[in-house]
Scaffold this active site. Structure first.
Site, PDB file in Angstrom:
ATOM      1  N   HIS A   1      28.603   2.069 -38.091  1.00 40.04           N
ATOM      2  CA  HIS A   1      28.687   3.007 -39.214  1.00 40.04           C
ATOM      3  C   HIS A   1      29.537   4.233 -38.878  1.00 40.04           C
ATOM      4  CE1 HIS A   1      26.083   5.799 -37.103  1.00 40.04           C
ATOM      5  NE2 HIS A   1      25.367   4.736 -36.742  1.00 40.04           N
TER       6      HIS A   1
ATOM      7  N   GLU B   1      19.098  -0.567 -36.351  1.00 40.63           N
ATOM      8  CA  GLU B   1      19.308  -0.044 -35.001  1.00 40.63           C
ATOM      9  C   GLU B   1      18.065  -0.250 -34.132  1.00 40.63           C
ATOM     10  OE1 GLU B   1      20.916   0.420 -32.460  1.00 40.63           O
ATOM     11  OE2 GLU B   1      21.904   2.372 -32.540  1.00 40.63           O
TER      12      GLU B   1
END
Length: 178
Positions: free
Chosen positions: A8, A81
């Site tokens: 990201h 994550e």
């Protein structure tokens, strides 16, 4: 099957150099610009599907690419994550955090995951992709630690070299999944 992997765009915690696992942060202005630049690079590929982590920073990155290339975005929970537990928002160079990172099978305290647990999620997804999306070229939008774990599927990485593998924000990696 060809696939692409990206991390990201920038968040405020990336800028502060602190650990960011499951805390759901938006992209900064720079992060949004990085996502737009990624979208331009993605337009030069054959990506036709985007799988993204459920966290906002990854979804914002995926949406920028989707707007540019017109690909479907699917939220994939396995791309979330690694959970760093009690080390969330701790400086990335904190000695205790660094000590935990070296033990691949040791869970981070406070309900966190081990490196091995994160890699296991990633490997499960990589094994499933060809059957789930035959003939497609996916982009996986995820996070720094998780992308590092995914990379080990494609490249033998000794423990001492593992943490030198680093995807920058919105870096685009191409892999061949056989």
């Amino acid at each position: 099957m060809k696939l692409y992997v990206t991390r990201h765009g920038e968040t405020a915690w990336n800028r502060r150099d602190v650990v960011c696992g499951r805390t759901d942060l938006p992209l900064t202005e720079l992060g949004l610009a990085q996502a737009e630049e990624l979208a331009e690079r993605a337009a030069q590929t054959d990506i036709d599907l985007i799988l993204t982590s459920p966290l906002l920073r990854a979804r914002q990155t995926a949406q920028a690419v989707a707007r540019r290339i017109g690909a479907e975005v699917i939220v994939e929970p396995l791309l979330i994550e690694q959970d760093f537990g009690a080390f969330e928002e701790v400086n990335r160079f904190d000695p205790d955090y660094l000590a935990y990172r070296k033990d691949f099978f040791r869970r981070f305290p406070g309900g966190g995951e081990s490196v091995a647990m994160a890699a296991s999620r990633g490997y499960a997804l990589l094994r499933a992709l060809p059957e789930r999306y035959p003939g497609r070229t996916p982009l996986l939008v995820s996070h720094g630690a998780f992308c590092r774990a995914l990379h080990t599927w494609f490249a033998d990485t000794p423990n001492e070299a593992f943490f030198r593998v680093r995807l920058e924000n919105c870096q685009l990696m191409e892999y061949e999944l056989s």
